[in-house]
Design a protein around this motif. Structure first.
Motif, PDB file in Angstrom:
ATOM      1  N   UNK A 100     -13.975  -7.938  -6.581  1.00 44.04           N
ATOM      2  CA  UNK A 100     -12.878  -7.234  -5.924  1.00 44.04           C
ATOM      3  C   UNK A 100     -12.274  -6.201  -6.868  1.00 44.04           C
ATOM      4  N   UNK A 101     -11.646  -5.182  -6.286  1.00 39.31           N
ATOM      5  CA  UNK A 101     -10.913  -4.184  -7.057  1.00 39.31           C
ATOM      6  C   UNK A 101      -9.766  -3.674  -6.204  1.00 39.31           C
ATOM      7  N   UNK A 102      -8.740  -3.144  -6.875  1.00 43.89           N
ATOM      8  CA  UNK A 102      -7.500  -2.781  -6.193  1.00 43.89           C
ATOM      9  C   UNK A 102      -7.064  -1.375  -6.572  1.00 43.89           C
ATOM     10  N   UNK A 103      -6.420  -0.708  -5.607  1.00 43.52           N
ATOM     11  CA  UNK A 103      -5.842   0.620  -5.858  1.00 43.52           C
ATOM     12  C   UNK A 103      -4.672   0.547  -6.823  1.00 43.52           C
ATOM     13  N   UNK A 104      -3.910  -0.530  -6.726  1.00 44.13           N
ATOM     14  CA  UNK A 104      -2.675  -0.641  -7.491  1.00 44.13           C
ATOM     15  C   UNK A 104      -2.917  -1.396  -8.783  1.00 44.13           C
ATOM     16  N   UNK A 105      -2.156  -1.050  -9.799  1.00 46.20           N
ATOM     17  CA  UNK A 105      -2.205  -1.793 -11.047  1.00 46.20           C
ATOM     18  C   UNK A 105      -1.568  -3.160 -10.843  1.00 46.20           C
ATOM     19  N   UNK A 106      -1.840  -4.079 -11.759  1.00 44.56           N
ATOM     20  CA  UNK A 106      -1.382  -5.458 -11.598  1.00 44.56           C
ATOM     21  C   UNK A 106       0.135  -5.561 -11.551  1.00 44.56           C
ATOM     22  N   UNK A 107       0.845  -4.688 -12.272  1.00 48.79           N
ATOM     23  CA  UNK A 107       2.304  -4.777 -12.281  1.00 48.79           C
ATOM     24  C   UNK A 107       2.942  -4.165 -11.038  1.00 48.79           C
ATOM     25  N   UNK A 108       2.144  -3.435 -10.229  1.00 51.93           N
ATOM     26  CA  UNK A 108       2.687  -2.835  -9.016  1.00 51.93           C
ATOM     27  C   UNK A 108       2.346  -3.630  -7.765  1.00 51.93           C
ATOM     28  N   UNK A 109       1.494  -4.639  -7.878  1.00 52.11           N
ATOM     29  CA  UNK A 109       1.124  -5.444  -6.716  1.00 52.11           C
ATOM     30  C   UNK A 109       2.354  -6.212  -6.235  1.00 52.11           C
ATOM     31  N   UNK A 110       2.668  -6.065  -4.959  1.00 53.12           N
ATOM     32  CA  UNK A 110       3.817  -6.743  -4.381  1.00 53.12           C
ATOM     33  C   UNK A 110       5.119  -5.991  -4.523  1.00 53.12           C
ATOM     34  N   UNK A 111       5.107  -4.832  -5.188  1.00 52.98           N
ATOM     35  CA  UNK A 111       6.338  -4.060  -5.370  1.00 52.98           C
ATOM     36  C   UNK A 111       6.253  -2.787  -4.537  1.00 52.98           C
ATOM     37  N   UNK A 112       6.982  -2.743  -3.441  1.00 54.24           N
ATOM     38  CA  UNK A 112       7.024  -1.548  -2.613  1.00 54.24           C
ATOM     39  C   UNK A 112       5.758  -1.271  -1.843  1.00 54.24           C
ATOM     40  N   UNK A 113       4.943  -2.307  -1.570  1.00 51.72           N
ATOM     41  CA  UNK A 113       3.694  -2.077  -0.850  1.00 51.72           C
ATOM     42  C   UNK A 113       3.927  -1.598   0.573  1.00 51.72           C
ATOM     43  N   UNK A 114       5.047  -1.972   1.168  1.00 52.85           N
ATOM     44  CA  UNK A 114       5.317  -1.595   2.547  1.00 52.85           C
ATOM     45  C   UNK A 114       5.653  -0.120   2.694  1.00 52.85           C
ATOM     46  N   UNK A 115       5.914   0.563   1.606  1.00 48.46           N
ATOM     47  CA  UNK A 115       6.266   1.983   1.667  1.00 48.46           C
ATOM     48  C   UNK A 115       5.050   2.888   1.551  1.00 48.46           C
ATOM     49  N   UNK A 116       3.863   2.309   1.391  1.00 50.08           N
ATOM     50  CA  UNK A 116       2.668   3.111   1.147  1.00 50.08           C
ATOM     51  C   UNK A 116       1.532   2.664   2.062  1.00 50.08           C
ATOM     52  N   UNK A 117       0.640   3.594   2.323  1.00 50.16           N
ATOM     53  CA  UNK A 117      -0.587   3.298   3.062  1.00 50.16           C
ATOM     54  C   UNK A 117      -1.781   3.615   2.175  1.00 50.16           C
ATOM     55  N   UNK A 118      -2.940   3.057   2.536  1.00 52.30           N
ATOM     56  CA  UNK A 118      -4.129   3.181   1.700  1.00 52.30           C
ATOM     57  C   UNK A 118      -5.284   3.679   2.558  1.00 52.30           C
ATOM     58  N   UNK A 119      -5.878   4.763   2.110  1.00 52.86           N
ATOM     59  CA  UNK A 119      -7.000   5.375   2.828  1.00 52.86           C
ATOM     60  C   UNK A 119      -8.231   5.274   1.940  1.00 52.86           C
ATOM     61  N   UNK A 120      -9.252   4.563   2.441  1.00 51.91           N
ATOM     62  CA  UNK A 120     -10.479   4.358   1.681  1.00 51.91           C
ATOM     63  C   UNK A 120     -11.605   5.209   2.255  1.00 51.91           C
ATOM     64  N   UNK A 121     -12.417   5.734   1.354  1.00 53.31           N
ATOM     65  CA  UNK A 121     -13.660   6.409   1.729  1.00 53.31           C
ATOM     66  C   UNK A 121     -14.768   5.899   0.818  1.00 53.31           C
ATOM     67  N   UNK A 122     -16.030   6.118   1.240  1.00 51.57           N
ATOM     68  CA  UNK A 122     -17.154   5.483   0.550  1.00 51.57           C
ATOM     69  C   UNK A 122     -18.339   6.435   0.499  1.00 51.57           C
TER      70      UNK A 122
END
Length: 258
Positions: A100-122
């Motif tokens: 697994x991998x994440x867009x957010x750094x470990x210290x930002x996980x769970x902080x303000x996630x509801x204010x952002x959206x994530x768009x993935x491309x491949x």
């Protein structure tokens, strides 16, 4: 008549140009409410927690009185952004392994996630940052998880973090993923050496063992030498002590005879 009209116009223009000068010299009266007003401002702040993309910082907020006094200071956490492009990260995963991998750094996980959206491309099968080669990849979360990695999962994943209110991209990061089969992922280096290379490697191992054995022997000899030296010092000290005691007794006997 024309002269009188022109003079009136000139007089009006003179009044217009002189009016700002008169007004500027008038005193400005500050209301009493503003004189006693207290402002809350940031007086200190830490650096951003990340070097790119979305991060956070701590700010010290204080109330500033008209006299410049600080009071009721508190620390609060706020978002920060340095640069929004974070580059490419590489990963190599064996087939069948979870990953697994994440867009957010470990210290930002769970902080303000509801204010952002994530768009993935491949970009399947490619390690690239050429945006033309990417196709939409449906994943609303900030994390992509593979329970069992497959070769078809290899490629580059691009994640754009956007603000929900403005759709502004605050972070873009690429994940280059290589998925290798176990028959291609062999870390036994000696297995692929030629006969000459194996012989040279064995000689190096033998030389290393010999040097280690010699070092152990030298250390043993050194310890034996230290023990012998301590033995000599002990014997010499005993002899010197005995001689001194004998001399002292002789002197004492002569003194008593007198």
């Amino acid at each position: 008549m024309k002269t009188v009209g022109n003079s009136r116009i000139l007089g009006i223009l003179a009044c217009v140009f002189c009016l700002p000068l008169v007004v500027s010299f008038e005193e400005v009266v500050i209301p009493a409410e503003l004189k006693s007003a207290v402002a809350k401002v940031a007086v200190n702040a830490t650096s951003c927690s990340v070097t790119c993309g979305l991060g956070f910082k701590l700010e010290e907020m204080c109330e500033i009185t008209p006299s410049g006094e600080r009071r009721n200071c508190t620390w609060q956490r706020s978002d920060c952004l340095t640069r929004w492009i974070c580059g490419l990260l590489h990963f190599t995963v064996p087939v069948g392994q979870p990953f697994q991998f994440s867009c957010l750094s470990s210290d930002m996980v769970g902080f303000g996630n509801q204010s952002y959206s994530y768009v993935w491309t491949f970009a399947q099968g490619l390690i690239t940052t050429n945006n033309v080669l990417f196709k939409p990849f449906i994943n609303p979360s900030s994390v992509i998880r593979f329970s069992t990695s497959r070769e078809s999962d290899a490629g580059t994943y691009r994640c754009d973090v956007q603000k929900l209110k403005t759709f502004k991209v605050v972070k873009r990061i690429y994940f280059g993923v290589r998925v290798l089969r176990y028959d291609l992922l062999d870390l036994n280096f000696k297995k692929f050496l030629t006969w000459e290379q194996r012989l040279a490697a064995n000689e190096e191992d033998i030389d290393m063992e010999n040097s280690t054995h010699e070092e152990v022997q030298e250390q043993q000899h050194f310890q034996q030498g230290e023990l012998f030296y301590e033995y000599l010092v002990g014997v010499g000290s005993g002899v010197v002590g005995g001689v001194l005691v004998s001399v002292a007794l002789c002197c004492l006997q002569k003194t008593l005879r007198k």
